[in-house]
Motif scaffolding. Structure first.
Motif, PDB file in Angstrom:
ATOM      1  N   ASP A 119     -37.552  -5.968 124.807  1.00 43.05           N
ATOM      2  CA  ASP A 119     -36.302  -5.309 125.208  1.00 43.05           C
ATOM      3  C   ASP A 119     -36.032  -5.501 126.703  1.00 43.05           C
ATOM      4  OD1 ASP A 119     -35.929  -4.449 122.628  1.00 43.05           O
ATOM      5  OD2 ASP A 119     -36.876  -2.495 122.963  1.00 43.05           O
ATOM      6  N   GLN A 120     -37.075  -5.416 127.502  1.00 42.37           N
ATOM      7  CA  GLN A 120     -36.902  -5.613 128.937  1.00 42.37           C
ATOM      8  C   GLN A 120     -36.488  -7.051 129.257  1.00 42.37           C
ATOM      9  OE1 GLN A 120     -40.780  -4.312 130.265  1.00 42.37           O
ATOM     10  NE2 GLN A 120     -40.037  -2.263 130.811  1.00 42.37           N
ATOM     11  N   LEU A 121     -37.041  -8.002 128.509  1.00 44.96           N
ATOM     12  CA  LEU A 121     -36.640  -9.398 128.711  1.00 44.96           C
ATOM     13  C   LEU A 121     -35.174  -9.608 128.337  1.00 44.96           C
ATOM     14  CD1 LEU A 121     -39.807 -11.275 127.383  1.00 44.96           C
ATOM     15  CD2 LEU A 121     -39.033 -11.120 129.749  1.00 44.96           C
ATOM     16  N   LYS A 122     -34.729  -8.954 127.230  1.00 49.92           N
ATOM     17  CA  LYS A 122     -33.322  -9.068 126.840  1.00 49.92           C
ATOM     18  C   LYS A 122     -32.411  -8.452 127.905  1.00 49.92           C
ATOM     19  CE  LYS A 122     -34.044  -9.110 121.816  1.00 49.92           C
ATOM     20  NZ  LYS A 122     -33.785  -8.409 120.540  1.00 49.92           N
ATOM     21  N   GLN A 123     -32.811  -7.288 128.429  1.00 53.07           N
ATOM     22  CA  GLN A 123     -32.019  -6.639 129.467  1.00 53.07           C
ATOM     23  C   GLN A 123     -31.968  -7.498 130.720  1.00 53.07           C
ATOM     24  OE1 GLN A 123     -30.222  -3.930 129.119  1.00 53.07           O
ATOM     25  NE2 GLN A 123     -29.486  -3.999 131.235  1.00 53.07           N
ATOM     26  N   LEU A 124     -33.099  -8.113 131.066  1.00 60.62           N
ATOM     27  CA  LEU A 124     -33.137  -9.000 132.225  1.00 60.62           C
ATOM     28  C   LEU A 124     -32.238 -10.212 132.017  1.00 60.62           C
ATOM     29  CD1 LEU A 124     -34.347  -9.770 134.978  1.00 60.62           C
ATOM     30  CD2 LEU A 124     -36.271 -10.810 133.748  1.00 60.62           C
ATOM     31  N   GLU A 125     -32.250 -10.762 130.809  1.00 57.90           N
ATOM     32  CA  GLU A 125     -31.389 -11.907 130.496  1.00 57.90           C
ATOM     33  C   GLU A 125     -29.920 -11.533 130.620  1.00 57.90           C
ATOM     34  OE1 GLU A 125     -30.801 -15.183 126.885  1.00 57.90           O
ATOM     35  OE2 GLU A 125     -31.806 -13.281 126.513  1.00 57.90           O
ATOM     36  N   LYS A 126     -29.558 -10.337 130.125  1.00 54.47           N
ATOM     37  CA  LYS A 126     -28.173  -9.878 130.218  1.00 54.47           C
ATOM     38  C   LYS A 126     -27.752  -9.695 131.680  1.00 54.47           C
ATOM     39  CE  LYS A 126     -25.049  -6.243 128.581  1.00 54.47           C
ATOM     40  NZ  LYS A 126     -24.509  -5.976 129.915  1.00 54.47           N
ATOM     41  N   SER A 127     -28.648  -9.123 132.478  1.00 51.61           N
ATOM     42  CA  SER A 127     -28.329  -8.921 133.894  1.00 51.61           C
ATOM     43  C   SER A 127     -28.119 -10.252 134.605  1.00 51.61           C
ATOM     44  CB  SER A 127     -29.457  -8.137 134.574  1.00 51.61           C
ATOM     45  OG  SER A 127     -29.634  -6.867 133.964  1.00 51.61           O
ATOM     46  N   ILE A 128     -28.957 -11.232 134.276  1.00 50.53           N
ATOM     47  CA  ILE A 128     -28.818 -12.550 134.898  1.00 50.53           C
ATOM     48  C   ILE A 128     -27.506 -13.205 134.486  1.00 50.53           C
ATOM     49  CG2 ILE A 128     -29.788 -14.875 134.985  1.00 50.53           C
ATOM     50  CD1 ILE A 128     -32.549 -13.621 134.765  1.00 50.53           C
ATOM     51  N   LYS A 129     -27.127 -13.077 133.190  1.00 49.38           N
ATOM     52  CA  LYS A 129     -25.862 -13.667 132.727  1.00 49.38           C
ATOM     53  C   LYS A 129     -24.666 -12.992 133.406  1.00 49.38           C
ATOM     54  CE  LYS A 129     -27.372 -15.318 128.182  1.00 49.38           C
ATOM     55  NZ  LYS A 129     -27.208 -15.202 126.717  1.00 49.38           N
ATOM     56  N   ASP A 130     -24.709 -11.645 133.517  1.00 47.27           N
ATOM     57  CA  ASP A 130     -23.611 -10.934 134.186  1.00 47.27           C
ATOM     58  C   ASP A 130     -23.506 -11.360 135.652  1.00 47.27           C
ATOM     59  OD1 ASP A 130     -23.128  -9.663 131.812  1.00 47.27           O
ATOM     60  OD2 ASP A 130     -24.214  -7.828 132.346  1.00 47.27           O
ATOM     61  N   GLY A 131     -24.657 -11.452 136.310  1.00 47.68           N
ATOM     62  CA  GLY A 131     -24.630 -11.886 137.708  1.00 47.68           C
ATOM     63  C   GLY A 131     -24.120 -13.311 137.858  1.00 47.68           C
ATOM     64  N   LEU A 132     -24.504 -14.185 136.907  1.00 48.32           N
ATOM     65  CA  LEU A 132     -24.027 -15.570 136.959  1.00 48.32           C
ATOM     66  C   LEU A 132     -22.519 -15.638 136.751  1.00 48.32           C
ATOM     67  CD1 LEU A 132     -24.716 -18.561 137.145  1.00 48.32           C
ATOM     68  CD2 LEU A 132     -25.148 -18.567 134.681  1.00 48.32           C
ATOM     69  N   ALA A 133     -21.995 -14.783 135.857  1.00 46.36           N
ATOM     70  CA  ALA A 133     -20.545 -14.763 135.636  1.00 46.36           C
ATOM     71  C   ALA A 133     -19.804 -14.316 136.898  1.00 46.36           C
ATOM     72  CB  ALA A 133     -20.212 -13.839 134.458  1.00 46.36           C
ATOM     73  N   ARG A 134     -20.336 -13.306 137.584  1.00 47.47           N
ATOM     74  CA  ARG A 134     -19.700 -12.846 138.821  1.00 47.47           C
ATOM     75  C   ARG A 134     -19.768 -13.920 139.909  1.00 47.47           C
ATOM     76  NH1 ARG A 134     -22.272  -7.943 137.220  1.00 47.47           N
ATOM     77  NH2 ARG A 134     -24.073  -8.409 138.543  1.00 47.47           N
ATOM     78  N   VAL A 135     -20.885 -14.618 139.965  1.00 50.82           N
ATOM     79  CA  VAL A 135     -21.004 -15.698 140.950  1.00 50.82           C
ATOM     80  C   VAL A 135     -20.001 -16.806 140.649  1.00 50.82           C
ATOM     81  CG1 VAL A 135     -22.531 -17.519 141.798  1.00 50.82           C
ATOM     82  CG2 VAL A 135     -23.420 -15.214 141.497  1.00 50.82           C
TER      83      VAL A 135
END
Length: 216
Positions: A119-135
């Motif tokens: 679950d933590q890996l999935k949450q980390l993946e989601k955070s990275i994708k959201d940050g990449l979208a903002r970038v």
């Protein structure tokens, strides 16, 4: 007789270089062994020759000493402020928070992921994708802004270029008028003297139609 000092630089002769390597390697291992016994120190020595051969020495076990070194580096990365222990609660809390943020940054870079659950890996993946979208969005906004600025600059340069072209045409027309030869009126009779000067006699040589004036 004093011993000649050897200049520390690469030995170009391969044979001499190999002889020096063998002598110094044995001396280095001997000194490491003596240091481990005299000072009760844990020493691991690893040497690779220029030909790729491995020579090593360890006072206990190379693996244990290397693992101890890795653990020490991990402790330093989690505690970026080495020194005396912070006794007050606020300082301890701050150090803990810094260590957590440091670990989060390392995990965002794909490091130290073994301790995370699924679950933590999935949450980390989601955070990275959201940050990449903002970038990506910020990058596109910056590119659009720069394109608009370049288009505006292009329009200004075209206006200046057209203005300069108009000035060149006006100057060329003025020069043509200035250099055009002056024409002599056809209805004036000029007398040329011996000295080449022209004098206007004032006779009207224009053609007039009709009966002569009887009053004269």
């Amino acid at each position: 007789m004093t011993r000649k000092e050897i200049q520390i630089k690469r030995i170009e002769n391969p044979s001499a270089r190999q002889v020096t390597f063998s002598k110094r390697r044995r001396g280095l291992i001997k000194k490491a062994h003596q240091l481990s016994i005299l000072c009760d120190a844990e020493i691991a020595l690893i040497i690779f020759s220029s030909t790729g051969k491995l020579f090593e020495f360890s006072s206990s076990s190379n693996e244990q000493i290397i693992q101890r070194r890795i653990d020490l580096l991990s402790e330093k990365s989690l505690n970026p402020f080495p020194g005396p222990q912070v006794k007050d609660a606020a300082g301890a809390l701050l150090c803990k928070e810094v260590a957590e943020r440091t670990r989060e940054v390392r995990q965002m870079r794909g490091e130290d992921l073994q301790e995370l659950s699924l679950d933590q890996l999935k949450q980390l993946e989601k955070s990275i994708k959201d940050g990449l979208a903002r970038v990506s969005q910020a990058k596109m906004e910056r590119i659009t802004s720069e394109i608009m600025a370049l288009e505006k600059k292009k329009t200004q340069l075209l206006e200046v270029n057209n203005y300069l072209r108009m000035l060149v045409k006006i100057n060329a027309a003025n020069e043509a008028l200035k250099n055009r030869p002056k024409r002599i009126p056809e209805n004036r009779l000029l007398l040329v003297g011996d000295d080449g000067a022209c004098s206007n006699l004032g006779f009207d040589t224009s053609l007039k139609l009709g009966l002569p004036d009887q009053s004269k």
